[in-house]
Scaffold this motif. Structure first.
Motif, PDB file in Angstrom:
ATOM      1  N   GLY A  21      -0.086   0.504  -4.320  1.00 28.82           N
ATOM      2  CA  GLY A  21       0.877   1.558  -4.054  1.00 28.82           C
ATOM      3  C   GLY A  21       1.928   1.764  -5.120  1.00 28.82           C
ATOM      4  O   GLY A  21       2.622   2.787  -5.104  1.00 28.82           O
ATOM      5  N   ARG A  42       0.819  -1.199   0.000  1.00 30.40           N
ATOM      6  CA  ARG A  42       0.000   0.000   0.000  1.00 30.40           C
ATOM      7  C   ARG A  42       0.859   1.258   0.000  1.00 30.40           C
ATOM      8  O   ARG A  42       1.988   1.266   0.500  1.00 30.40           O
ATOM      9  N   THR A  56       2.866  -0.416   4.453  1.00 27.36           N
ATOM     10  CA  THR A  56       3.346   0.599   3.507  1.00 27.36           C
ATOM     11  C   THR A  56       4.872   0.618   3.393  1.00 27.36           C
ATOM     12  O   THR A  56       5.438   1.549   2.823  1.00 27.36           O
ATOM     13  N   PRO A  65       1.350   5.060   1.504  1.00 24.36           N
ATOM     14  CA  PRO A  65       0.964   5.691   2.770  1.00 24.36           C
ATOM     15  C   PRO A  65      -0.198   6.662   2.566  1.00 24.36           C
ATOM     16  O   PRO A  65      -0.364   7.242   1.491  1.00 24.36           O
ATOM     17  N   SER A  96       0.591  10.327  -3.141  1.00 23.87           N
ATOM     18  CA  SER A  96       1.269   9.177  -2.527  1.00 23.87           C
ATOM     19  C   SER A  96       1.376   8.049  -3.548  1.00 23.87           C
ATOM     20  O   SER A  96       0.641   7.987  -4.532  1.00 23.87           O
ATOM     21  N   ARG A 108       2.017   6.007   8.066  1.00 27.70           N
ATOM     22  CA  ARG A 108       2.706   4.842   7.514  1.00 27.70           C
ATOM     23  C   ARG A 108       2.603   3.681   8.495  1.00 27.70           C
ATOM     24  O   ARG A 108       2.369   3.871   9.681  1.00 27.70           O
ATOM     25  N   HIS A 160       6.667   1.614   0.280  1.00 28.72           N
ATOM     26  CA  HIS A 160       6.402   2.950  -0.263  1.00 28.72           C
ATOM     27  C   HIS A 160       6.439   4.029   0.821  1.00 28.72           C
ATOM     28  O   HIS A 160       5.843   5.093   0.638  1.00 28.72           O
ATOM     29  N   ASN A 161       7.155   3.767   1.903  1.00 25.78           N
ATOM     30  CA  ASN A 161       7.140   4.712   3.017  1.00 25.78           C
ATOM     31  C   ASN A 161       7.681   6.090   2.655  1.00 25.78           C
ATOM     32  O   ASN A 161       7.345   7.081   3.313  1.00 25.78           O
TER      33      ASN A 161
END
Length: 335
Positions: free
Chosen positions: A170, A3, A206, A5, A226, A202, A209-210
């Motif tokens: 994400g 995902r 996540t 964030p 995002s 976050r 993709h942080n």
């Protein structure tokens, strides 16, 4: 699935109010399936908490309005008015409540949509109304009014906006723009969302993709991004940062426009075009005599008695943003 964030703006309206208003646009490069582009969230964790916005949903481009179940009552939330093609259902997962979704209105990338919600007392309950304005087609839609079984609920906490990936897409970028945010205080004055605090949420889901997020402001609007390969703007980081926008001091939509179509000794009727700011409340006088006054968003006629041919009928309508328009007509024979 990884995902993106969730990214947020929290505005500075730390006071109760009865109307919230904001416009949202999703650019073409920000459209990603399974995304909730939340326009306004309110009363988080409190009585009458809820949110509204648009979704890129597997079933289509949806407008959504949701309210969590009451804290002070066991009576369920019910629809007081359901707009054409609006679907309603209970929801679970993150708390329980009542939601409405409308796929028929549809939303398109690169178009601004204004979302308005207003609360008001009706009997011993609070009603939550939700309207959408397509700023390109100049059309308003009354999506839903919910009957919430607790009296005197207001938008008590500050309003927030967010962009959320709910299903793990994400790898793709999602983006939303926000402008013309306002809240009406209980005394009838307006507060502009001209300052917003950015935040990013976050977690374990996540991790991939942080660092793929961004947010800020550009003259008259905020933006949230995002996912994908987006990187934070210099100095943004993960701690809260405040951004400002230039905006009007109150909503700029024209007051309601309507036409009295019939005035007889027995009946008064009127019409409100879909391009007009929608009706909220109506008042009817015959001469100096008050015939009726009611909050009724969809009513367009009222039975009268005792009116004579030649009497003056006065109809005053308040729109959903609190502005009033008055028009008059002469009673004519109904034969």
């Amino acid at each position: 699935m990884a995902r993106a964030p969730s990214v947020w703006f929290h505005y500075e309206d730390y006071f109760p109010g009865d109307i919230i208003h904001q416009s949202i646009l999703v650019p073409k490069d920000g459209v990603t399936l399974d995304t909730y582009y939340c326009c306004m969230q309110w009363n988080t964790g409190g009585e009458g908490g809820g949110y509204c916005g648009i979704q890129d949903h597997p079933r289509g481009k949806a407008f959504i309005y949701s309210v969590w179940d009451p804290i002070k009552s066991n009576i369920p939330i019910k629809p007081a008015f359901t707009g054409m093609w609006t679907e309603t259902a209970n929801f679970g997962s993150e708390g329980t409540g009542f939601k409405s979704m409308n796929f028929a209105i549809g939303w398109q990338p690169d178009r601004w949509y204004t979302l308005v919600s207003r609360m008001w007392n009706y009997g011993s309950h609070t009603y939550f109304g939700f309207w959408v304005h397509d700023e390109t087609d100049k059309q308003w839609t009354h999506v839903i009014t919910m009957d919430f079984p607790v009296k005197s609920v207001l938008f008590n906490t500050n309003t927030g906006s967010f962009v959320e990936d709910w299903a793990g897409t994400g790898d793709n970028q999602r983006k939303a723009l926000y402008r013309n945010g306002f809240k009406r205080r209980s005394d009838g004055t307006w507060f502009a969302f001209d300052s917003g605090k950015f935040d990013v949420v976050r977690g374990t889901g996540t991790l991939n993709h942080n660092n793929n997020f961004d947010g800020g402001s550009n003259q008259d609007h905020y933006y949230l991004v995002s996912g994908g390969t987006i990187q934070p703007s210099p100095g943004l980081g993960t701690t809260s940062k405040t951004f400002d926008v230039t905006t009007q001091k109150e909503p700029t939509e024209n007051p309601i426009d309507f036409t009295i179509t019939l005035a007889t000794p027995k009946l008064v009727t009127w019409t409100v075009p879909a391009s007009s700011t929608p009706q909220f409340k109506y008042t009817i006088f015959v001469g100096d005599h008050l015939v009726t006054m009611d909050i009724a968003t969809q009513v367009r006629s009222h039975v009268v008695s005792g009116a004579l041919v030649g009497n003056m009928v006065k109809v005053t309508i308040e729109d959903i943003l609190g502005r009033v328009t008055t028009k008059t007509a002469t009673v004519t024979d109904d034969q």
